[in-house]
Design a protein around this motif. Structure first.
Motif, PDB file in Angstrom:
ATOM      1  N   THR A  26       0.839  -1.203   0.000  1.00 21.27           N
ATOM      2  CA  THR A  26       0.000   0.000   0.000  1.00 21.27           C
ATOM      3  C   THR A  26       0.873   1.250   0.000  1.00 21.27           C
ATOM      4  O   THR A  26       0.623   2.209  -0.758  1.00 21.27           O
ATOM      5  N   LEU A  27       1.896   1.238   0.829  1.00 20.66           N
ATOM      6  CA  LEU A  27       2.822   2.373   0.874  1.00 20.66           C
ATOM      7  C   LEU A  27       3.543   2.548  -0.463  1.00 20.66           C
ATOM      8  O   LEU A  27       3.780   3.680  -0.909  1.00 20.66           O
ATOM      9  N   ASP A  75       4.579   7.149   7.542  1.00 22.87           N
ATOM     10  CA  ASP A  75       4.194   5.752   7.778  1.00 22.87           C
ATOM     11  C   ASP A  75       5.397   4.815   7.676  1.00 22.87           C
ATOM     12  O   ASP A  75       5.516   3.856   8.446  1.00 22.87           O
ATOM     13  N   ARG A  76       6.281   5.081   6.733  1.00 21.48           N
ATOM     14  CA  ARG A  76       7.440   4.200   6.585  1.00 21.48           C
ATOM     15  C   ARG A  76       8.411   4.340   7.752  1.00 21.48           C
ATOM     16  O   ARG A  76       9.018   3.359   8.193  1.00 21.48           O
ATOM     17  N   GLU A  77       8.573   5.554   8.272  1.00 18.69           N
ATOM     18  CA  GLU A  77       9.431   5.719   9.445  1.00 18.69           C
ATOM     19  C   GLU A  77       8.853   4.959  10.640  1.00 18.69           C
ATOM     20  O   GLU A  77       9.607   4.379  11.430  1.00 18.69           O
ATOM     21  N   ARG A  78       7.548   4.953  10.737  1.00 23.54           N
ATOM     22  CA  ARG A  78       6.905   4.268  11.864  1.00 23.54           C
ATOM     23  C   ARG A  78       6.912   2.756  11.688  1.00 23.54           C
ATOM     24  O   ARG A  78       7.157   2.003  12.643  1.00 23.54           O
ATOM     25  N   ILE A  79       6.691   2.265  10.457  1.00 23.99           N
ATOM     26  CA  ILE A  79       6.525   0.823  10.216  1.00 23.99           C
ATOM     27  C   ILE A  79       7.861   0.142   9.897  1.00 23.99           C
ATOM     28  O   ILE A  79       8.177  -0.931  10.424  1.00 23.99           O
ATOM     29  N   LEU A  80       8.660   0.784   9.033  1.00 21.61           N
ATOM     30  CA  LEU A  80       9.897   0.159   8.564  1.00 21.61           C
ATOM     31  C   LEU A  80      11.127   0.635   9.315  1.00 21.61           C
ATOM     32  O   LEU A  80      12.154  -0.051   9.330  1.00 21.61           O
ATOM     33  N   GLY A  81      11.047   1.813   9.900  1.00 16.40           N
ATOM     34  CA  GLY A  81      12.206   2.367  10.589  1.00 16.40           C
ATOM     35  C   GLY A  81      12.841   3.476   9.770  1.00 16.40           C
ATOM     36  O   GLY A  81      12.713   3.522   8.538  1.00 16.40           O
ATOM     37  N   HIS A 128      15.478   2.338   6.819  1.00 13.10           N
ATOM     38  CA  HIS A 128      15.101   1.369   5.785  1.00 13.10           C
ATOM     39  C   HIS A 128      15.252   2.022   4.407  1.00 13.10           C
ATOM     40  O   HIS A 128      14.973   3.218   4.247  1.00 13.10           O
ATOM     41  N   PRO A 129      15.726   1.269   3.398  1.00 16.37           N
ATOM     42  CA  PRO A 129      15.904   1.859   2.050  1.00 16.37           C
ATOM     43  C   PRO A 129      14.646   2.527   1.511  1.00 16.37           C
ATOM     44  O   PRO A 129      14.729   3.573   0.850  1.00 16.37           O
ATOM     45  N   HIS A 130      13.457   1.945   1.769  1.00 17.87           N
ATOM     46  CA  HIS A 130      12.218   2.566   1.287  1.00 17.87           C
ATOM     47  C   HIS A 130      11.951   3.884   2.012  1.00 17.87           C
ATOM     48  O   HIS A 130      11.442   4.841   1.408  1.00 17.87           O
ATOM     49  N   THR A 131      12.279   3.942   3.281  1.00 22.91           N
ATOM     50  CA  THR A 131      12.113   5.185   4.032  1.00 22.91           C
ATOM     51  C   THR A 131      13.036   6.266   3.482  1.00 22.91           C
ATOM     52  O   THR A 131      12.634   7.417   3.281  1.00 22.91           O
ATOM     53  N   HIS A 147      12.412  11.502  -2.291  1.00 20.52           N
ATOM     54  CA  HIS A 147      11.346  11.973  -3.183  1.00 20.52           C
ATOM     55  C   HIS A 147      10.743  13.279  -2.663  1.00 20.52           C
ATOM     56  O   HIS A 147      10.469  14.202  -3.439  1.00 20.52           O
ATOM     57  N   LEU A 148      10.539  13.333  -1.377  1.00 19.31           N
ATOM     58  CA  LEU A 148       9.966  14.535  -0.791  1.00 19.31           C
ATOM     59  C   LEU A 148      10.902  15.726  -0.963  1.00 19.31           C
ATOM     60  O   LEU A 148      10.467  16.860  -1.227  1.00 19.31           O
ATOM     61  N   ALA A 149      12.193  15.498  -0.850  1.00 20.31           N
ATOM     62  CA  ALA A 149      13.173  16.581  -0.997  1.00 20.31           C
ATOM     63  C   ALA A 149      13.219  17.118  -2.414  1.00 20.31           C
ATOM     64  O   ALA A 149      13.593  18.280  -2.631  1.00 20.31           O
TER      65      ALA A 149
END
Length: 432
Positions: free
Chosen positions: A357-358, A387-393, A396-399, A405-407
């Motif tokens: 979903t993310l 959400d990725r910081e909370r779920i994956l840490g 994590h590469p996805h985080t 992307h945000l930057a």
């Protein structure tokens, strides 16, 4: 002067010398006889040629001669001489009538290729030894598999192998000269190859080099086994790993072979066939052949929606892949519509916090950015990052990808601090 007789040095008669020399002569004769016998049997063992394979008139003869066994390096040097017999050769067998490929066992380091109408040259190959230990010297023994399959112009042809040994320090004690159940043996070999490829693929990046080394042997095994599904699964898995490893050309070749093997036997709608088509499309996309990739992804998506369910994970994967291919073609609005549909389905079937979903939300945000809808893109990337910081840490590469992307979005507040945070985090990871 009178002659005196010294009893400490008696004179030896002829009969007494004979009793000493005769046994010595017999021993010398026996030693020569034993040496000659050993030399004869050794030479006979070296001259023995073991033959296995086809006796047909149209065949490829492979003369494999052991030149040297290196027990310390656990390998042997094998000299290979190839002759194309009957209708397969020309110039009395010294050249093939078409391109000739000689595939070997996994222990043989390298397959052999010969061009059509060119003289067949002798080749030296290295073969890995298995079992045995040099510490057992002088009674050390080793095993290996020396196998050859031949293809002329891409089609299998009969092979006869003539095996001999030219290393006087080693003797061929046994040789399996026939396979009582070749079909069952090829099936078992294919199953073993599937297991090894899947095991290496499960190791992610650490197993990619292993998959790349196994790929040529996986192709050979797939051609030989009667089990199309096992062959297709092996090639599909290897293709997927090689694509992730950045080798799209090899991945495309494996996917094409898998599709060619599965489609005639299982049909266009079989899940394994659809996997092959998806892998081929993904490899073509990585090769920059975007239109071909989009066409194949569209075909796969249509078939998966019909054969599977619209919410099936493979269907959702095909929709995502098609959207990505459309982005590469500059068709951003169509891509955004597909990504939005995928996000809705993922949220409904997997929940808002599932990694898939993310991933869908991340892809939709990227498409919004391409469309110039920067604020919407920034909002989605910020939500995904949180959400990725909370779920994956946070590491994590996805985080890290979400933060990057945000930057990149000009309206994201504050982009400079986000970039500095990203770079410092990468730097701290690299420095341990």
């Amino acid at each position: 002067m009178a002659t005196t007789w010294d009893p400490r040095h008696p004179r030896r008669s002829g009969a007494s010398l004979l009793t000493v020399l005769l046994p010595l002569a017999v021993l010398i004769v026996m030693a020569v006889a034993v040496g000659s016998w050993l030399q004869f049997t050794e030479r006979q063992a070296l001259d023995t040629v073991h033959m296995v394979g086809s006796q047909g008139a149209d065949r490829v003869d492979v003369e494999a001669n052991v030149q040297r066994v290196d027990a310390a390096a656990r390998e042997l040097a094998l000299r290979v001489r190839v002759t194309a017999r009957g209708a397969l050769g020309e110039e009395e067998g010294t050249a093939p009538v078409a391109d000739l490929s000689l595939q070997t066992s996994a222990q043989t380091l390298g397959d052999l290729e010969f061009k059509a109408h060119e003289r067949l040259t002798t080749r030296d190959v290295q073969v890995v030894l298995t079992d045995g230990s040099i510490s057992d010297y002088p009674f050390d023994t080793y095993e290996t598999d020396i196998e050859f399959w031949a293809q002329l112009d891409g089609k299998p042809v009969p092979v006869r192998m003539l095996f001999s040994n030219n290393d006087p320090l080693f003797t061929t004690l046994s040789l399996r000269t026939e396979i009582p159940d070749p079909e069952g043996w090829y099936r078992a070999l294919a199953e073993r190859m599937e297991s090894v490829v899947c095991e290496a693929g499960d190791a992610d990046s650490s197993g990619w080099d292993t998959v790349r080394l196994l790929a040529p042997h996986a192709l050979t095994t797939a051609r030989l086994t009667p089990d199309a599904r096992t062959a297709g699964r092996t090639l599909n898995r290897a293709s997927d790993s090689l694509c992730q490893a950045g080798h799209p050309e090899q991945a495309a070749a494996l996917a094409e072979q898998a599709l060619g093997r599965l489609q005639p036997e299982l049909g266009n709608g079989h899940p394994d066939t659809l996997t092959s088509r998806n892998n081929l499309a993904t490899a073509l996309q990585d090769l920059g052949r975007h239109q071909e990739a989009a066409d194949l992804h569209q075909q796969t998506l249509t078939d998966r929606e019909r054969v599977l369910e619209p919410d099936h994970r493979d269907t959702l994967a095909s929709r995502n892949n098609l959207a990505t291919a459309l982005q590469d073609l500059g068709r951003y609005q169509e891509a955004a519509d597909l990504h939005r549909q995928n996000l809705t389905d993922h949220e409904r079937t997997l929940g808002p916090n599932h990694p898939h979903t993310l991933g869908s939300r991340n892809n939709l945000a990227n498409t919004f950015r391409e469309l110039g809808r920067y604020q919407e893109a920034a909002d989605l990337h910020q939500q995904t990052l949180t959400d990725r910081e909370r779920i994956l840490g946070p590491d994590h590469p996805h985080t890290l990808g979400s933060r990057n992307h945000l930057a990149q979005i000009g309206t994201s507040p504050p982009s400079g601090s986000v970039v500095r945070r990203l770079l410092s985090r990468f730097r701290s990871r690299s420095l341990g």
